[in-house]
Design a protein around this motif. Sequence first.
Motif, PDB file in Angstrom:
ATOM      1  N   ASP A  25      30.022  36.566  -0.303  1.00 11.92           N
ATOM      2  CA  ASP A  25      29.967  35.644  -1.440  1.00 11.92           C
ATOM      3  C   ASP A  25      28.529  35.234  -1.751  1.00 11.92           C
ATOM      4  O   ASP A  25      28.141  35.142  -2.920  1.00 11.92           O
ATOM      5  CB  ASP A  25      30.823  34.407  -1.176  1.00 11.92           C
ATOM      6  N   ASP A  26      27.739  34.979  -0.708  1.00  6.92           N
ATOM      7  CA  ASP A  26      26.336  34.627  -0.919  1.00  6.92           C
ATOM      8  C   ASP A  26      25.603  35.756  -1.647  1.00  6.92           C
ATOM      9  O   ASP A  26      24.864  35.518  -2.610  1.00  6.92           O
ATOM     10  CB  ASP A  26      25.622  34.385   0.416  1.00  6.92           C
ATOM     11  N   PHE A  27      25.811  36.967  -1.165  1.00  6.06           N
ATOM     12  CA  PHE A  27      25.081  38.104  -1.727  1.00  6.06           C
ATOM     13  C   PHE A  27      25.548  38.401  -3.152  1.00  6.06           C
ATOM     14  O   PHE A  27      24.740  38.725  -4.029  1.00  6.06           O
ATOM     15  CB  PHE A  27      25.260  39.324  -0.835  1.00  6.06           C
ATOM     16  N   LYS A  28      26.843  38.251  -3.391  1.00  6.31           N
ATOM     17  CA  LYS A  28      27.373  38.465  -4.739  1.00  6.31           C
ATOM     18  C   LYS A  28      26.782  37.430  -5.707  1.00  6.31           C
ATOM     19  O   LYS A  28      26.398  37.767  -6.836  1.00  6.31           O
ATOM     20  CB  LYS A  28      28.896  38.366  -4.719  1.00  6.31           C
ATOM     21  N   THR A  29      26.691  36.183  -5.270  1.00  7.48           N
ATOM     22  CA  THR A  29      26.094  35.135  -6.096  1.00  7.48           C
ATOM     23  C   THR A  29      24.631  35.451  -6.387  1.00  7.48           C
ATOM     24  O   THR A  29      24.155  35.276  -7.517  1.00  7.48           O
ATOM     25  CB  THR A  29      26.213  33.775  -5.389  1.00  7.48           C
ATOM     26  N   TYR A  30      23.931  35.923  -5.388  1.00 13.08           N
ATOM     27  CA  TYR A  30      22.525  36.297  -5.545  1.00 13.08           C
ATOM     28  C   TYR A  30      22.379  37.398  -6.604  1.00 13.08           C
ATOM     29  O   TYR A  30      21.532  37.313  -7.506  1.00 13.08           O
ATOM     30  CB  TYR A  30      22.003  36.773  -4.198  1.00 13.08           C
ATOM     31  N   LEU A  31      23.216  38.431  -6.506  1.00 10.15           N
ATOM     32  CA  LEU A  31      23.121  39.552  -7.440  1.00 10.15           C
ATOM     33  C   LEU A  31      23.565  39.152  -8.850  1.00 10.15           C
ATOM     34  O   LEU A  31      22.985  39.608  -9.848  1.00 10.15           O
ATOM     35  CB  LEU A  31      23.963  40.730  -6.940  1.00 10.15           C
ATOM     36  N   GLU A  32      24.559  38.286  -8.948  1.00  7.30           N
ATOM     37  CA  GLU A  32      24.982  37.806 -10.265  1.00  7.30           C
ATOM     38  C   GLU A  32      23.877  36.964 -10.908  1.00  7.30           C
ATOM     39  O   GLU A  32      23.666  37.022 -12.131  1.00  7.30           O
ATOM     40  CB  GLU A  32      26.272  36.998 -10.150  1.00  7.30           C
ATOM     41  N   THR A  33      23.163  36.207 -10.082  1.00  8.97           N
ATOM     42  CA  THR A  33      22.038  35.421 -10.596  1.00  8.97           C
ATOM     43  C   THR A  33      20.913  36.346 -11.047  1.00  8.97           C
ATOM     44  O   THR A  33      20.293  36.122 -12.098  1.00  8.97           O
ATOM     45  CB  THR A  33      21.529  34.443  -9.527  1.00  8.97           C
ATOM     46  N   ARG A  34      20.661  37.380 -10.274  1.00  5.39           N
ATOM     47  CA  ARG A  34      19.665  38.394 -10.668  1.00  5.39           C
ATOM     48  C   ARG A  34      19.968  38.925 -12.065  1.00  5.39           C
ATOM     49  O   ARG A  34      19.081  39.012 -12.917  1.00  5.39           O
ATOM     50  CB  ARG A  34      19.681  39.543  -9.663  1.00  5.39           C
ATOM     51  N   ASP A  35      21.225  39.268 -12.297  1.00  3.24           N
ATOM     52  CA  ASP A  35      21.611  39.811 -13.600  1.00  3.24           C
ATOM     53  C   ASP A  35      21.540  38.747 -14.698  1.00  3.24           C
ATOM     54  O   ASP A  35      21.121  39.026 -15.826  1.00  3.24           O
ATOM     55  CB  ASP A  35      23.019  40.389 -13.530  1.00  3.24           C
ATOM     56  N   GLY A  63      22.375  22.987  -9.460  1.00  3.65           N
ATOM     57  CA  GLY A  63      21.237  23.883  -9.337  1.00  3.65           C
ATOM     58  C   GLY A  63      20.695  23.983  -7.926  1.00  3.65           C
ATOM     59  O   GLY A  63      20.329  25.074  -7.462  1.00  3.65           O
ATOM     60  N   ASP A  64      20.658  22.869  -7.193  1.00  2.03           N
ATOM     61  CA  ASP A  64      20.119  22.925  -5.841  1.00  2.03           C
ATOM     62  C   ASP A  64      21.039  23.683  -4.892  1.00  2.03           C
ATOM     63  O   ASP A  64      20.580  24.301  -3.924  1.00  2.03           O
ATOM     64  CB  ASP A  64      19.810  21.528  -5.306  1.00  2.03           C
ATOM     65  N   GLN A  65      22.358  23.664  -5.177  1.00  4.86           N
ATOM     66  CA  GLN A  65      23.293  24.447  -4.368  1.00  4.86           C
ATOM     67  C   GLN A  65      23.033  25.938  -4.549  1.00  4.86           C
ATOM     68  O   GLN A  65      23.006  26.703  -3.573  1.00  4.86           O
ATOM     69  CB  GLN A  65      24.741  24.127  -4.764  1.00  4.86           C
ATOM     70  N   LEU A  66      22.871  26.350  -5.800  1.00  3.03           N
ATOM     71  CA  LEU A  66      22.575  27.757  -6.064  1.00  3.03           C
ATOM     72  C   LEU A  66      21.233  28.138  -5.456  1.00  3.03           C
ATOM     73  O   LEU A  66      21.097  29.212  -4.858  1.00  3.03           O
ATOM     74  CB  LEU A  66      22.572  28.019  -7.570  1.00  3.03           C
ATOM     75  N   GLN A  67      20.255  27.259  -5.578  1.00  5.61           N
ATOM     76  CA  GLN A  67      18.935  27.568  -5.027  1.00  5.61           C
ATOM     77  C   GLN A  67      18.992  27.787  -3.528  1.00  5.61           C
ATOM     78  O   GLN A  67      18.315  28.672  -2.981  1.00  5.61           O
ATOM     79  CB  GLN A  67      17.949  26.447  -5.361  1.00  5.61           C
ATOM     80  N   ARG A  68      19.805  27.010  -2.828  1.00  3.54           N
ATOM     81  CA  ARG A  68      19.926  27.182  -1.374  1.00  3.54           C
ATOM     82  C   ARG A  68      20.496  28.559  -1.040  1.00  3.54           C
ATOM     83  O   ARG A  68      20.077  29.186  -0.060  1.00  3.54           O
ATOM     84  CB  ARG A  68      20.802  26.074  -0.773  1.00  3.54           C
ATOM     85  N   ILE A  69      21.463  29.027  -1.843  1.00  7.04           N
ATOM     86  CA  ILE A  69      22.035  30.361  -1.615  1.00  7.04           C
ATOM     87  C   ILE A  69      20.975  31.433  -1.861  1.00  7.04           C
ATOM     88  O   ILE A  69      20.817  32.369  -1.066  1.00  7.04           O
ATOM     89  CB  ILE A  69      23.254  30.588  -2.524  1.00  7.04           C
ATOM     90  N   LEU A  70      20.241  31.287  -2.953  1.00 11.07           N
ATOM     91  CA  LEU A  70      19.189  32.257  -3.262  1.00 11.07           C
ATOM     92  C   LEU A  70      18.137  32.298  -2.161  1.00 11.07           C
ATOM     93  O   LEU A  70      17.689  33.378  -1.747  1.00 11.07           O
ATOM     94  CB  LEU A  70      18.535  31.912  -4.603  1.00 11.07           C
ATOM     95  N   ASP A  71      17.771  31.129  -1.668  1.00 10.14           N
ATOM     96  CA  ASP A  71      16.767  31.054  -0.603  1.00 10.14           C
ATOM     97  C   ASP A  71      17.284  31.705   0.687  1.00 10.14           C
ATOM     98  O   ASP A  71      16.528  32.357   1.422  1.00 10.14           O
ATOM     99  CB  ASP A  71      16.387  29.600  -0.331  1.00 10.14           C
TER     100      ASP A  71
END
Length: 199
Positions: A25-35, A63-71
């Motif tokens: 889920d973390d990686f999928k969120t990261y890739l969806e954010t990339r796109d 936003g800070d929740q998403l940022q933590r996943i990206l980090d």
Amino acid sequence: MIRLVVAAAAILAAVPAFALGIDRDDFKTYLETRDALKDERVQKMPEAQRIPKIASVNFKMKGDQLQRILDKVEAEGGEKGVAQKSQEALQGALSATSFKDKLKEVKVDTGSPHVVTYIKWVADEANVEAEAALLALKAGAADKVTSTFFLWAVDAAGNDLWRAKIGADRTQRIKEDRIADWAKTRYVRLFEIDKDNRG
């Protein structure tokens, strides 16, 4: 570190994918954010608004929740680092089986947020289902970012024998000690067969 753009990260030293501090889920969120960051509408926004907007609209989070996943993902090497580690973990796990000299290709494709891993091997035509079940079981245990495994069996000359997909979650239903009994009955139904050229 991803803050407002997705940057290519250096590949870190290889460790098994299951030892990463992220999950599918973390990686999928990261890739969806990339796109999402490539979307023209997002690019027109002030940079400081992009991650919070993507978090709110795409993921219903702050936003800070998403940022933590990206980090977290960046800390594991980002897209390239995670893909490399996953591929090496898969190759290591599959090479530890009787397929060591039969593997032709193991490739983790992160082009889409739905990560697909391709596994190609030289198969025993009479035992394709059993071999596919064992490969799927070992791959599913070794890698935690893939969503779908695509298994491709060929003969010694490289001719197609069998191709099929299996969802990563479905690999957990396979029990190694039952493969001999259930490969051609129960376990084959876990796969979506794309091609069977065995006559």
